[in-house]
Design a protein around this motif. Structure first.
Motif, short mmCIF file in Angstrom:
data_model
loop_
_atom_site.label_atom_id
_atom_site.label_comp_id
_atom_site.label_asym_id
_atom_site.label_seq_id
_atom_site.Cartn_x
_atom_site.Cartn_y
_atom_site.Cartn_z
N THR A 118 1.78 5.79 8.10
CA THR A 118 1.56 4.99 9.35
C THR A 118 0.31 4.63 9.75
N VAL A 119 -0.77 5.35 9.48
CA VAL A 119 -1.99 5.08 9.65
C VAL A 119 -2.41 3.83 8.87
N ALA A 120 -2.20 3.82 7.56
CA ALA A 120 -2.37 2.69 6.86
C ALA A 120 -1.68 1.61 7.33
N TYR A 121 -0.47 1.45 7.73
CA TYR A 121 0.41 0.24 8.21
C TYR A 121 -0.38 -0.26 9.21
N ILE A 122 -0.58 0.71 10.33
CA ILE A 122 -1.28 0.10 11.53
C ILE A 122 -2.53 -0.47 11.29
N ASP A 123 -3.39 0.00 10.39
CA ASP A 123 -4.70 -0.66 10.18
C ASP A 123 -4.49 -1.92 9.42
#
Length: 224
Positions: free
Chosen positions: A60-65
Motif C-alpha cells: 500500500t505504501v508503494a501504491y500511494i508513493d
C-alpha cells in the motif's frame, strides 16, 4: 478582427453552448465517479496501510508513493495507450474513470491516514476497555472523529480532481475542454474555450471558497 470578435464572440458562444453544456455534464459525471470511487478506495488503502500485515502495508505504501508521484496525464496515457499492447483495452470513459480514481485513491489514503493518526491513542484504549472489537472501534469511534479532520483536504482534492478531468481530452473523451476544442475548430474561433473557462470558474470558485471556510472552521474547533 478585434479582441472582442476573436475571444468574446457572442454569436459563436451562443451557438456552442449546447456542446459546452454536454461537455460539462460529462465532466460532472466523470468527476463525481472518480471522487466516489477514489475516496472509498483511499479509505480502504489507508486502513490496510495502518493495520494490515507488514507485506500488505509495504504494497500500500508503494501504491500511494507511485501514484502520488506520477502525473495524472501519465497515468491516463499508460492506461489508455499502453495497456492495449499487453491485451488490456478500455474505452475512453473507463480509462479516464480508472486513471483518475487510482490517483484520487492515493491522495485520499494519505489524507485519511493523517486524520486517523491525529485521533488520540486513548480512544482505542477506551474502546478496548469497553469491550468493543477493533472493526467496531474503527467504524464507530475513530472514523467519525477523523472524518471531521479530513473534510477540508478532501474537498481540496475534489476541486483538483474536477480540474484534472480536462486531461481526459487527451483520450478523446467528450468532457468540457474536448467539446470546447471541437467547437473552436468548427467555428474557427477561440470563443468556446473562453466559454469553457468561464464555466470552470463559475463551477469551481464556490468549491474553492468552501475549502477556505472548512479550514477556518476546523482551526476554530481545534483551538476550543
Amino acid at each position: 478582427m478585434t479582441l472582442v470578435e476573436t475571444f468574446f464572440n457572442t454569436e459563436v458562444l451562443a451557438a456552442s453552448i449546447p456542446l459546452l453544456l454536454r461537455g460539462l455534464m460529462n465532466t460532472l459525471i466523470l468527476g463525481v465517479l472518480a471522487i466516489v470511487i477514489g475516496v472509498s478506495a483511499g479509505l480502504l488503502i489507508c486502513v490496510l496501510r495502518l493495520y494490515a500485515p507488514k507485506p500488505i502495508r509495504f504494497l500500500t505504501v508503494a501504491y500511494i508513493d507511485v501514484f502520488r508521484a506520477m502525473p495524472v496525464l501519465v497515468v491516463l496515457i499508460l492506461v489508455y495507450y499502453a495497456l492495449p499492447f499487453v491485451g488490456i483495452r478500455f474505452s475512453a470513459w473507463t480509462s479516464a474513470i480508472l486513471s483518475f480514481s487510482m490517483v484520487m485513491a492515493a491522495y485520499s489514503a494519505e489524507v485519511f491516514r493523517s486524520g486517523i493518526e491525529s485521533v488520540p491513542d486513548g480512544q482505542f484504549e477506551a474502546a478496548s476497555a469497553l469491550g468493543l472489537s477493533f472493526p467496531v472501534t474503527l467504524w464507530k469511534v475513530i472514523l467519525p472523529q477523523a472524518i471531521r479532520i479530513v473534510i477540508p483536504p478532501t474537498t481540496s482534492n475534489c476541486v483538483s480532481m474536477f480540474k484534472d478531468t480536462a486531461l481526459a481530452s487527451t483520450v478523446a473523451m467528450p468532457e468540457l475542454l474536448k467539446e470546447a476544442q471541437d467547437a473552436q475548430a468548427f467555428y474557427a474561433n477561440p470563443t468556446p474555450l473562453i466559454g469553457a473557462a468561464i464555466i470552470y470558474l463559475v463551477f469551481l470558485l464556490p468549491l474553492v471558497r468552501l475549502v477556505g471556510v472548512l479550514e477556518q472552521r476546523f482551526r476554530r474547533a481545534k483551538t476550543r
